[in-house]
Design an enzyme around this catalytic site. Structure first.
Site, PDB file in Angstrom:
ATOM      1  N   TYR A   1     -46.294 -83.315  65.001  1.00  0.00           N
ATOM      2  CA  TYR A   1     -45.500 -84.522  65.253  1.00  0.00           C
ATOM      3  C   TYR A   1     -44.511 -84.791  64.126  1.00  0.00           C
ATOM      4  CZ  TYR A   1     -44.059 -89.174  66.396  1.00  0.00           C
ATOM      5  OH  TYR A   1     -43.275 -90.252  66.707  1.00  0.00           O
TER       6      TYR A   1
ATOM      7  N   TRP B   1     -40.180 -86.422  63.143  1.00  0.00           N
ATOM      8  CA  TRP B   1     -38.787 -86.621  63.521  1.00  0.00           C
ATOM      9  C   TRP B   1     -37.864 -85.480  63.124  1.00  0.00           C
ATOM     10  CZ3 TRP B   1     -35.324 -91.085  64.602  1.00  0.00           C
ATOM     11  CH2 TRP B   1     -35.925 -91.974  65.506  1.00  0.00           C
TER      12      TRP B   1
HETATM   13  N1  LIG Z   1     -34.223 -98.313  59.058  1.00  0.00           N
HETATM   14  C1  LIG Z   1     -35.100 -97.710  59.894  1.00  0.00           C
HETATM   15  N2  LIG Z   1     -35.015 -97.887  61.221  1.00  0.00           N
HETATM   16  C2  LIG Z   1     -35.910 -97.297  62.050  1.00  0.00           C
HETATM   17  C3  LIG Z   1     -36.926 -96.436  61.559  1.00  0.00           C
HETATM   18  C4  LIG Z   1     -36.990 -96.266  60.134  1.00  0.00           C
HETATM   19  O1  LIG Z   1     -37.869 -95.542  59.618  1.00  0.00           O
HETATM   20  N3  LIG Z   1     -36.075 -96.911  59.347  1.00  0.00           N
HETATM   21  N4  LIG Z   1     -37.801 -95.823  62.416  1.00  0.00           N
HETATM   22  C5  LIG Z   1     -37.428 -95.724  63.825  1.00  0.00           C
HETATM   23  C6  LIG Z   1     -38.604 -95.468  64.669  1.00  0.00           C
HETATM   24  S1  LIG Z   1     -39.276 -93.913  64.662  1.00  0.00           S
HETATM   25  C7  LIG Z   1     -39.141 -96.386  65.499  1.00  0.00           C
HETATM   26  S2  LIG Z   1     -40.419 -95.959  66.552  1.00  0.00           S
HETATM   27  C8  LIG Z   1     -38.635 -97.748  65.559  1.00  0.00           C
HETATM   28  C9  LIG Z   1     -39.795 -98.729  65.501  1.00  0.00           C
HETATM   29  O2  LIG Z   1     -39.411 -99.975  65.925  1.00  0.00           O
HETATM   30  P1  LIG Z   1     -40.423-101.184  65.707  1.00  0.00           P
HETATM   31  O3  LIG Z   1     -41.795-100.705  65.803  1.00  0.00           O
HETATM   32  O4  LIG Z   1     -40.026-102.277  66.624  1.00  0.00           O
HETATM   33  O5  LIG Z   1     -40.023-101.539  64.195  1.00  0.00           O
HETATM   34  P2  LIG Z   1     -40.791-102.243  62.988  1.00  0.00           P
HETATM   35  O6  LIG Z   1     -39.779-102.418  61.924  1.00  0.00           O
HETATM   36  O7  LIG Z   1     -42.007-101.483  62.629  1.00  0.00           O
HETATM   37  O8  LIG Z   1     -41.214-103.650  63.570  1.00  0.00           O
HETATM   38  C10 LIG Z   1     -40.248-104.603  63.949  1.00  0.00           C
HETATM   39  C11 LIG Z   1     -40.682-105.979  63.515  1.00  0.00           C
HETATM   40  O9  LIG Z   1     -41.787-106.433  64.293  1.00  0.00           O
HETATM   41  C12 LIG Z   1     -42.397-107.482  63.556  1.00  0.00           C
HETATM   42  N5  LIG Z   1     -43.805-107.592  63.920  1.00  0.00           N
HETATM   43  C13 LIG Z   1     -44.824-106.814  63.489  1.00  0.00           C
HETATM   44  N6  LIG Z   1     -45.990-107.231  64.023  1.00  0.00           N
HETATM   45  C14 LIG Z   1     -45.703-108.285  64.795  1.00  0.00           C
HETATM   46  C15 LIG Z   1     -46.490-109.145  65.624  1.00  0.00           C
HETATM   47  O10 LIG Z   1     -47.701-109.005  65.768  1.00  0.00           O
HETATM   48  N7  LIG Z   1     -45.832-110.119  66.280  1.00  0.00           N
HETATM   49  C16 LIG Z   1     -44.498-110.301  66.190  1.00  0.00           C
HETATM   50  N8  LIG Z   1     -43.949-111.266  66.903  1.00  0.00           N
HETATM   51  N9  LIG Z   1     -43.737-109.528  65.412  1.00  0.00           N
HETATM   52  C17 LIG Z   1     -44.320-108.519  64.727  1.00  0.00           C
HETATM   53  C18 LIG Z   1     -42.259-107.095  62.104  1.00  0.00           C
HETATM   54  O11 LIG Z   1     -41.941-108.240  61.311  1.00  0.00           O
HETATM   55  C19 LIG Z   1     -41.228-106.004  62.105  1.00  0.00           C
HETATM   56  O12 LIG Z   1     -40.193-106.144  61.153  1.00  0.00           O
HETATM   57  O13 LIG Z   1     -37.760 -98.007  64.467  1.00  0.00           O
HETATM   58  C20 LIG Z   1     -36.752 -97.007  64.318  1.00  0.00           C
HETATM   59  N10 LIG Z   1     -35.786 -97.502  63.385  1.00  0.00           N
HETATM   60  N1  LIG Z   2     -48.475 -97.834  58.955  1.00  0.00           N
HETATM   61  C1  LIG Z   2     -47.566 -97.391  59.812  1.00  0.00           C
HETATM   62  N2  LIG Z   2     -47.424 -96.061  59.982  1.00  0.00           N
HETATM   63  C2  LIG Z   2     -46.501 -95.592  60.857  1.00  0.00           C
HETATM   64  C3  LIG Z   2     -45.660 -96.468  61.585  1.00  0.00           C
HETATM   65  C4  LIG Z   2     -45.845 -97.870  61.395  1.00  0.00           C
HETATM   66  O1  LIG Z   2     -45.176 -98.705  62.041  1.00  0.00           O
HETATM   67  N3  LIG Z   2     -46.789 -98.288  60.491  1.00  0.00           N
HETATM   68  N4  LIG Z   2     -44.703 -95.969  62.422  1.00  0.00           N
HETATM   69  C5  LIG Z   2     -44.953 -94.652  62.997  1.00  0.00           C
HETATM   70  C6  LIG Z   2     -43.781 -94.099  63.677  1.00  0.00           C
HETATM   71  S1  LIG Z   2     -43.064 -95.092  64.876  1.00  0.00           S
HETATM   72  C7  LIG Z   2     -43.301 -92.853  63.443  1.00  0.00           C
HETATM   73  S2  LIG Z   2     -42.077 -92.221  64.474  1.00  0.00           S
HETATM   74  C8  LIG Z   2     -43.858 -91.991  62.402  1.00  0.00           C
HETATM   75  C9  LIG Z   2     -42.803 -91.126  61.677  1.00  0.00           C
HETATM   76  O2  LIG Z   2     -43.399 -90.080  61.003  1.00  0.00           O
HETATM   77  P1  LIG Z   2     -42.630 -88.705  60.735  1.00  0.00           P
HETATM   78  O3  LIG Z   2     -41.652 -88.424  61.814  1.00  0.00           O
HETATM   79  O4  LIG Z   2     -43.645 -87.660  60.452  1.00  0.00           O
HETATM   80  O5  LIG Z   2     -41.833 -89.058  59.387  1.00  0.00           O
HETATM   81  P2  LIG Z   2     -40.564 -88.366  58.705  1.00  0.00           P
HETATM   82  O6  LIG Z   2     -40.554 -88.877  57.311  1.00  0.00           O
HETATM   83  O7  LIG Z   2     -39.358 -88.602  59.533  1.00  0.00           O
HETATM   84  O8  LIG Z   2     -40.948 -86.832  58.686  1.00  0.00           O
HETATM   85  C10 LIG Z   2     -40.058 -85.842  59.063  1.00  0.00           C
HETATM   86  C11 LIG Z   2     -40.242 -84.631  58.154  1.00  0.00           C
HETATM   87  O9  LIG Z   2     -39.436 -83.573  58.672  1.00  0.00           O
HETATM   88  C12 LIG Z   2     -38.783 -82.921  57.592  1.00  0.00           C
HETATM   89  N5  LIG Z   2     -37.604 -82.217  58.128  1.00  0.00           N
HETATM   90  C13 LIG Z   2     -36.353 -82.678  58.308  1.00  0.00           C
HETATM   91  N6  LIG Z   2     -35.566 -81.706  58.835  1.00  0.00           N
HETATM   92  C14 LIG Z   2     -36.342 -80.609  58.967  1.00  0.00           C
HETATM   93  C15 LIG Z   2     -36.098 -79.293  59.451  1.00  0.00           C
HETATM   94  O10 LIG Z   2     -35.011 -78.931  59.889  1.00  0.00           O
HETATM   95  N7  LIG Z   2     -37.158 -78.435  59.425  1.00  0.00           N
HETATM   96  C16 LIG Z   2     -38.390 -78.792  58.983  1.00  0.00           C
HETATM   97  N8  LIG Z   2     -39.354 -77.887  59.001  1.00  0.00           N
HETATM   98  N9  LIG Z   2     -38.631 -80.034  58.515  1.00  0.00           N
HETATM   99  C17 LIG Z   2     -37.624 -80.924  58.523  1.00  0.00           C
HETATM  100  C18 LIG Z   2     -38.492 -84.035  56.616  1.00  0.00           C
HETATM  101  O11 LIG Z   2     -38.237 -83.518  55.323  1.00  0.00           O
HETATM  102  C19 LIG Z   2     -39.774 -84.876  56.724  1.00  0.00           C
HETATM  103  O12 LIG Z   2     -40.744 -84.442  55.819  1.00  0.00           O
HETATM  104  O13 LIG Z   2     -44.553 -92.806  61.443  1.00  0.00           O
HETATM  105  C20 LIG Z   2     -45.553 -93.619  62.046  1.00  0.00           C
HETATM  106  N10 LIG Z   2     -46.371 -94.246  61.011  1.00  0.00           N
HETATM  107 MO   LIG Z   3     -41.262 -93.928  65.767  1.00  0.00          MO
END
Ligand SMILES: Nc1nc2c(c(=O)[nH]1)N[C@H]1C(S)=C(S)[C@@H](COP(=O)(O)OP(=O)(O)OC[C@H]3O[C@@H](n4cnc5c(=O)[nH]c(N)nc54)[C@H](O)[C@@H]3O)O[C@H]1N2
Ligand SMILES: Nc1nc2c(c(=O)[nH]1)N[C@H]1C(S)=C(S)[C@@H](COP(=O)(O)OP(=O)(O)OC[C@H]3O[C@@H](n4cnc5c(=O)[nH]c(N)nc54)[C@H](O)[C@@H]3O)O[C@H]1N2
Ligand SMILES: [Mo]
Length: 777
Positions: free
Chosen positions: A114, A116
């Site tokens: 898993y 990104w």
């Molecule tokens: N800058 C930035 N943007 C991202 C990402 C990133 O790593 N960096 N990751 C991307 C990815 S992979 C994903 S899946 C999306 C995730 O998108 P989300 O999961 O929606 O993003 P979060 O920032 O984790 O949460 C959004 C807000 O929900 C609020 N929240 C948390 N728990 C609760 C609750 O129980 N009730 C209510 N009402 N609010 C709550 C928090 O204050 C939080 O700031 O974001 C994407 N966008």
């Molecule tokens: N506590 C908590 N944990 C969470 C979340 C949360 O809300 N709360 N959010 C979750 C969510 S929504 C997500 S999506 C996950 C994200 O978790 P990940 O998607 O695992 O996080 P990234 O840091 O984006 O990891 C991507 C990795 O790919 C590597 N990479 C980039 N390009 C390449 C390439 O071309 N080749 C190879 N081999 N590697 C490459 C980067 O260097 C990096 O190490 O985290 C989850 N974890």
């Molecule tokens: Mo995500």
């Protein structure tokens, strides 16, 4: 296939489209796409990223693995590495894959991998590793995502598909023109809309919200953090994890004042009556009144009542961020959100209804393209074993044990080799101490990454990958008009290789080279994917330039389906456009889910008391509710060493935001280093005092690279501020087993010790080849 403008390359990242200036193999400046309305500041992390000291210079193998061969060991993550040549790496990898397949079968390879990775249709690391593993007989896979673990399983039962909620969501343009009231559970945080999986050429959310306000439209943001909504809005603060109770209270007001749309519920939904019995307390003796809801969520009875009336009066869009389903019982918030919107009867009407993920990612609200996208075929996987993605530690720790998932009783396979490319489990998984114990179980761990991430440091075989900046590729997504040429900005770093080239060499050595490469170099593949796509479009009577012209132009605009409203077609003609649910309708009650017989997910949306919440018994010991949300300053763990991310750190630690009251109660001030802890683990973080949050809530984003004080101790404190040392490794429910990392209870105290230096971005220790006792080969 070089870039047409030497020194200034067009490129695409998950954070948007940009041009990179470069010199001496490094990116020196980044310019966002000129037409982008609100470029992501996260782009700022790219400068200096190519040659950063945390890059993996060349192939490396853990010393103990070379000396003693494959096998379980608790030394992963604390041992030295040995540099090896590419030929040796290819040989070791091929031999080990063959050994595992011969002795244990392909099911013993976990290739869920898993993560990104990077934007780009061809070099996408997960697609590459899956295609490779399929060529050698398959692998145990994972299903669903950390993003949408609960939604991905429950919403197909409720609405017939989950992805359509995003890719065919009501467009921002329609919301800006038609919506009178947005009721945003989880806010609409602009920090998140900077990002889109696979890239994006424009960020319209901020301007759409401005246009809505200029028209007199109102926004109610429901979140523990005020800045989950940028700009004017009414802010309501239910206790984290209690939104479903609040929604039930709103629903109760609608029914008791006869404000619900029975005609909509009759024609377009099934099972409302069953749900209403629960709502009114017929089934359990507890009517879910506004008082009842207020008692649980802390929002006053009058605010709940007034909001319900206002929602019935206006053209209302109910939105639920993805974060609300990334916690225990995460299925309930989106299901209850749809139920509430159904009771309002505005689903399918422009500007009304339901949305899931506005403010979670850029995609919701963007117009889809009506064409297929260029795609690298992954082949087929004959291995049937799979896990819900967030069950990785459970699988590694409990081979042969049975578990529930989506109505099935499945068995965890016995994994001997873990093959990861493009993800960082030390970013994404919960309870990192437990993850380290799990990663000690397999015989071999292989990690491909450009950087010495904590996951790479826990590998036996480390494969140095290029970054996308070093490659040619094509990018596009299903909700962006531009097909974009990704021109390489810099030459390949040190001894790094494209994942494709690594897999090609190993495939060759294993006798499936021709099957994997089909005789093409990576450059030829990129051109081939383009040509194939061009053929599809020609079949749809759409003319596109030939590859060379496209490469010179740098991008190609596709048509988009503008002005969409989610489920407008269904509303217009439910017989002609039935939903792909068992009944063809919106399922407020699901017979299928009910029949699974899960106590933690019954047949209709309901309130389940969480464990990690402020009114539970656990809060007596750990009285602060930590929100572990997406980082404002980076994408996950990627480029945590970049300027934008580093500028936010406090004494080099990840910032933890806390209310002045929570700080004062503990004698803390802005800039203090604190120890954040519970019974699972501890980390250091740097205090940022902020009154725009609930007093008992603290916020520590994900993504600081795990940095154990003592790498040999699996339960070690993380000195950098990774919240996943604290979070519980439990699934959302028996239905989905989604990730629950968003919420965790903690306590905080001042850290009075000597603040240790951050070593997470340093490469591991290396030893000379000659000192290795029983070198293979
Ligand atoms: N800058 C930035 N943007 C991202 C990402 C990133 O790593 N960096 N990751 C991307 C990815 S992979 C994903 S899946 C999306 C995730 O998108 P989300 O999961 O929606 O993003 P979060 O920032 O984790 O949460 C959004 C807000 O929900 C609020 N929240 C948390 N728990 C609760 C609750 O129980 N009730 C209510 N009402 N609010 C709550 C928090 O204050 C939080 O700031 O974001 C994407 N966008
Ligand atoms: N506590 C908590 N944990 C969470 C979340 C949360 O809300 N709360 N959010 C979750 C969510 S929504 C997500 S999506 C996950 C994200 O978790 P990940 O998607 O695992 O996080 P990234 O840091 O984006 O990891 C991507 C990795 O790919 C590597 N990479 C980039 N390009 C390449 C390439 O071309 N080749 C190879 N081999 N590697 C490459 C980067 O260097 C990096 O190490 O985290 C989850 N974890
Ligand atoms: Mo995500």
């Amino acid at each position: 296939m070089k870039q047409p403008h030497p020194g200034l390359s067009q490129h695409m990242g998950h954070w948007g489209m940009f041009r990179a200036e470069s010199a001496d193999g490094e990116v020196t400046a980044v310019h966002p796409q000129k037409t982008d309305r609100n470029p992501s500041p996260v782009l700022g992390n790219l400068v200096g990223s190519v040659t950063h000291r945390s890059r993996v210079q060349g192939p490396a193998v853990r010393r103990g693995w070379l000396e003693r061969g494959p096998g379980p060991t608790d030394r992963r993550g604390s041992e030295e590495f040995v540099s090896v040549s590419w030929d040796e790496l290819t040989e070791l990898l091929a031999a080990e894959l063959s050994r595992v397949i011969d002795r244990h079968g392909n099911q013993a390879i976990y290739g869920g991998s898993y993560g990104w990775a990077s934007a780009g249709r061809f070099h996408h690391a997960q697609s590459q590793v899956h295609r490779f593993l399929n060529c050698i007989g398959g692998y145990t896979r994972s299903v669903h995502s950390y993003s949408l673990g609960a939604t991905g399983v429950v919403m197909p039962y409720v609405l017939g598909a989950h992805w359509k909620m995003f890719s065919r969501s009501t467009s921002w343009d329609v919301i800006a023109r038609k919506t009178e009231l947005i009721v945003a559970f989880g806010g609409i945080p602009l920090k998140n809309t900077g990002i889109n999986h696979g890239g994006t050429s424009d960020h319209p959310t901020a301007s759409a919200l401005d246009a809505l306000r200029a028209r007199g439209g109102k926004i109610v943001t429901i979140s523990p953090l005020r800045n989950d909504l940028d700009g004017a809005a009414r802010w309501l603060t239910p206790i984290p994890g209690t939104d479903v109770a609040m929604m039930l209270g709103l629903a109760y007001v609608l029914v008791s004042e006869n404000l619900h749309d029975t005609a909509f519920l009759d024609r377009y939904c099934t099972g409302y009556a069953r749900f209403e019995e629960y709502l009114l307390g017929v089934t359990d003796g507890t009517p879910k009144t506004a008082e009842w809801a207020s008692h649980i969520c802390g929002v006053s009875t009058s605010e709940i009542t007034d909001l319900a009336r206002e929602m019935a009066r206006r053209r209302t869009l109910v939105t639920v961020t993805w974060s609300l389903q990334r916690t225990k019982s995460g299925e309930q918030a989106p299901w209850m959100g749809v139920t509430l919107a159904s009771m309002l009867g505005q689903i399918g009407i422009p500007g009304g209804g339901f949305g899931h993920g506005y403010g979670s990612m850029n995609e919701p609200g963007l117009a889809p393209v009506p064409y297929p996208l260029p795609t690298l075929p992954q082949g087929s996987n004959p291995v049937k074993a799979f896990i819900p993605v967030a069950a990785v530690s459970d699988m590694l720790l409990h081979p042969g044990e049975e578990f529930d998932f989506n109505g099935q009783r499945l068995t965890y396979p016995d994994i001997r080799l873990v093959h990861w490319a493009g993800g960082n489990p030390f970013h994404h998984h919960q309870d990192l101490g437990r993850l380290r114990r799990a990663l000690a179980r397999p015989d071999t761990v292989v990690v491909h990454d450009p950087y010495w991430t904590p996951m790479a440091k826990h590998a036996d075989i480390v494969v140095p990958s290029t970054t996308s900046l070093e490659r040619s590729d094509i990018s596009c997504t299903r909700n962006d008009p531009l097909l974009v040429a990704m021109h390489p900005a810099v030459p390949r770093f040190a001894d790094a290789r494209d994942d494709y080239d690594t897999f090609s060499a190993v495939a060759e050595r294993l006798g499936v080279g021709a099957q994997f490469t089909e005789g093409r170099t990576s450059e030829e593949w990129v051109e081939h994917l383009y040509d194939q796509w061009r053929g599809y479009l020609r079949g749809m009577n759409v003319d596109t330039p030939d590859f060379d012209e496209f490469w010179q132009l740098g991008s190609w605009p596709m048509a988009t389906e503008d002005g969409l409203t989610l489920l407008e077609d269904y509303r217009g003609d439910p017989e002609k456009y039935p939903l792909r649910t068992p009944s063809g309708r919106i399922e407020i009650f699901s017979e299928v889910i009910e029949k699974f017989g899960y106590e933690d997910c019954i047949g209709h949306p309901a309130w389940y008391e969480p464990v990690e919440w402020l009114k539970g018994v656990r809060a007596q010991q750990f009285p602060l509710h930590l929100i572990a949300n997406q980082p404002r300053t980076r994408l996950h763990s990627q480029l945590d060493h970049g300027a934008r991310s580093q500028a936010s750190k406090v004494h080099d630690r990840e910032p933890i935001r806390m209310h002045p009251k929570a700080a004062t109660d503990r004698g803390l001030h802005d800039g203090d280093v604190v120890r954040v802890f519970n019974d699972r683990g501890a980390c250091l973080a740097g205090v940022v005092v902020d009154e725009d949050m609930m007093p008992a809530v603290v916020q520590l984003a994900t993504g600081a690279w795990y940095d154990p004080e003592d790498p040999a101790d699996v339960g070690s404190m993380c000195v950098h501020g990774n919240p996943n040392v604290l979070t519980a490794d439990v699934g959302t429910s028996s239905l989905s087993h989604g990730c629950t990392g968003q919420h965790v209870l903690v306590q905080i105290e001042r850290f009075d010790g000597v603040v240790p230096p951050i070593t997470a971005f340093d490469p591991p220790q290396f030893v000379e080849r000659e000192t290795v006792r029983r070198p293979l080969g």
